[in-house]
Write an enzyme that holds these catalytic residues in place. Structure first.
Site, short mmCIF file in Angstrom:
data_model
loop_
_atom_site.label_atom_id
_atom_site.label_comp_id
_atom_site.label_asym_id
_atom_site.label_seq_id
_atom_site.Cartn_x
_atom_site.Cartn_y
_atom_site.Cartn_z
N SER A 53 0.85 -1.08 -0.14
CA SER A 53 0.04 -0.06 -0.12
C SER A 53 0.95 1.27 -0.04
O SER A 53 0.46 2.29 0.28
CB SER A 53 -0.83 0.08 1.14
OG SER A 53 -0.25 0.10 2.47
N ILE A 56 3.26 2.81 -5.20
CA ILE A 56 2.80 1.93 -6.44
C ILE A 56 1.37 1.52 -6.14
O ILE A 56 0.35 1.54 -6.74
CB ILE A 56 3.81 1.10 -6.82
CG1 ILE A 56 5.09 1.58 -7.12
CG2 ILE A 56 3.29 0.10 -7.94
CD1 ILE A 56 6.36 0.63 -7.14
N GLU A 75 -1.56 -5.39 3.01
CA GLU A 75 -0.38 -4.72 3.55
C GLU A 75 0.34 -5.51 4.78
O GLU A 75 -0.46 -5.90 5.77
CB GLU A 75 -0.71 -3.43 3.97
CG GLU A 75 0.25 -2.47 4.75
CD GLU A 75 1.68 -2.44 3.87
OE1 GLU A 75 2.70 -2.75 4.32
OE2 GLU A 75 1.62 -1.80 2.89
N ALA A 143 3.13 -4.88 -5.71
CA ALA A 143 3.62 -3.55 -5.82
C ALA A 143 4.39 -3.56 -4.32
O ALA A 143 4.11 -2.90 -3.41
CB ALA A 143 2.37 -2.62 -5.57
N ASP A 191 18.36 5.00 -9.07
CA ASP A 191 17.84 4.03 -7.99
C ASP A 191 19.09 2.96 -7.78
O ASP A 191 18.93 2.44 -6.58
CB ASP A 191 16.82 3.17 -9.06
CG ASP A 191 15.53 3.80 -8.81
OD1 ASP A 191 15.19 5.03 -8.47
OD2 ASP A 191 14.54 3.35 -9.65
N ALA A 199 12.29 9.39 -10.01
CA ALA A 199 12.94 9.74 -11.37
C ALA A 199 13.71 11.18 -11.24
O ALA A 199 14.96 11.28 -11.84
CB ALA A 199 11.88 9.76 -12.29
N HIS A 327 -5.18 35.46 -5.26
CA HIS A 327 -6.48 34.84 -4.60
C HIS A 327 -7.58 35.04 -5.97
O HIS A 327 -7.48 35.88 -6.62
CB HIS A 327 -7.06 35.75 -3.61
CG HIS A 327 -8.29 35.45 -3.25
ND1 HIS A 327 -8.71 34.36 -2.32
CD2 HIS A 327 -9.78 35.86 -3.70
CE1 HIS A 327 -10.08 34.15 -2.09
NE2 HIS A 327 -10.66 35.16 -2.72
#
Length: 343
Positions: A53, A56, A75, A143, A191, A199, A327
């Site tokens: 969770s 990804i 999870e 994931a 990475d 990235a 605003h």
């Protein structure tokens, strides 16, 4: 296979990363797949289990549920969205998960995943390792993060050993290290060095490496690099979580404070009918220096850059409170948070 030798004065390693697949999970790319494969599906499964969770898992659950899929999110840790600030995670769960067709299983891990029709998933308690149940779904997205693609680079030929997680050791200049010493003319970014697996962080590291190659000493300020989850609405943050800021304060001898403002009080968000959201500012009580900013809401990934610049310049909430924001704009959410902190 034809071998080719290329020589250069400096070499920058940037092999990237690959999805991490835990033991016991078999990936076939069709019914059980990673995020790399999950964007190339030929059809949408009715029921998708998502293991993890984090960014990804959260983004894919957002997409798949919007397209009509039923989701089961698994999870292993004891709370959803474990990498996010708790206040942000609680609201995000209430908006992104609870009202949608998403079932959650927390503190549970996928002991075994077998591809097929259906996909069979054996679940167990993460702490006790005891079997919990077996579920059958149409598809499963794994994931569980990414790992560096650092195998077979020939690093041993220059005396470089990856760390226990297979990351290439580097210093703040992006120079590769061997036993703590700089390997001349060898650099590693992205990475593969594990500093910040994003990235845009990799791009920044590439620039830093080149700057140092040409003799302009520079280092990366990781605290000021923002991150975002592209859900609807978005999640973004820069700097420290409240927990990390408290730990830093205990180490360095200062207290922290927090300030919050809400999208439901912002006229632009109300006009867009997107009033779910919060901005949270974490700062030092003594100097007012901003240590972290976390946003959940409409265009959070764009709004965070003002906070990123503030952290990069080590600005205080007192100085930021006197900035003027147009605003009606969403940026007034941050303006309000700074002003509340400076009171």
């Amino acid at each position: 296979m034809v071998k080719k030798t290329i020589t250069a004065k400096d070499i920058i390693l940037s092999p990237g990363s690959i999805p991490f697949v835990p033991p016991g999970i078999e990936v076939d790319g069709k019914t059980v797949f990673t995020s790399d494969q999950g964007v190339k599906l030929e059809s949408l499964p009715d029921w998708v289990a998502i293991i993890g969770s984090g960014y990804i898992g959260l983004e894919f659950s957002d997409i798949y549920s919007a397209l009509g899929c039923e989701i089961t999110m698994i999870e292993a840790l004891d709370q959803l969205m474990p990498g996010f600030d708790r206040d942000i995670a609680k609201l995000a769960e209430r908006v992104l998960i609870t009202p949608r067709d998403i079932e959650t299983k927390v503190g549970i891990y996928a002991k075994k995943v077998i591809p097929g029709s259906p996909v069979v998933i054996e679940l167990a308690n993460f702490k006790t390792k005891e079997d919990v149940e077996v579920i059958e779904v149409d598809a499963c997205l794994v994931a569980t993060g990414r790992i560096p693609a650092t195998k077979n680079l020939g690093l041993e030929s220059v005396g470089v050993e990856v760390d226990r997680r297979n990351f290439i050791p580097v210093d703040d200049r992006m120079a590769v290290l061997s036993a703590g010493e700089v390997v001349p003319n060898l650099w590693a970014i992205g990475d593969a060095n594990g500093k910040m697996m994003l990235a845009h962080a990799a791009s920044a590291q590439g620039i830093i490496a080149v700057e140092n190659i040409v003799g302009r000493e520079r280092i990366v300020d990781y605290r000021s690099i923002p991150a975002a989850a592209f859900t609807h609405p978005e999640v973004s943050y820069v700097g420290l979580t409240e927990t990390a800021a408290k730990e830093l304060g205990q180490t360095e001898g200062f207290e922290i404070a927090t300030s919050r403002s809400y999208f439901k009080g912002n006229s632009k968000a109300l006009a867009e009918n997107e009033a779910d959201g919060i901005a949270k500012v974490i700062y030092r009580k003594d100097t007012g220096e901003v240590l972290g900013v976390h946003i959940f809401g409409l265009h959070a990934s764009d709004l965070i850059h003002e906070a990123s610049a503030a952290i990069a310049n080590r600005q205080s909430v007192q100085s930021l409170a006197h900035l003027v924001h147009a605003h009606p704009t969403l940026s007034e959410v941050l303006d309000e948070a700074y002003k509340r902190a400076a009171i």
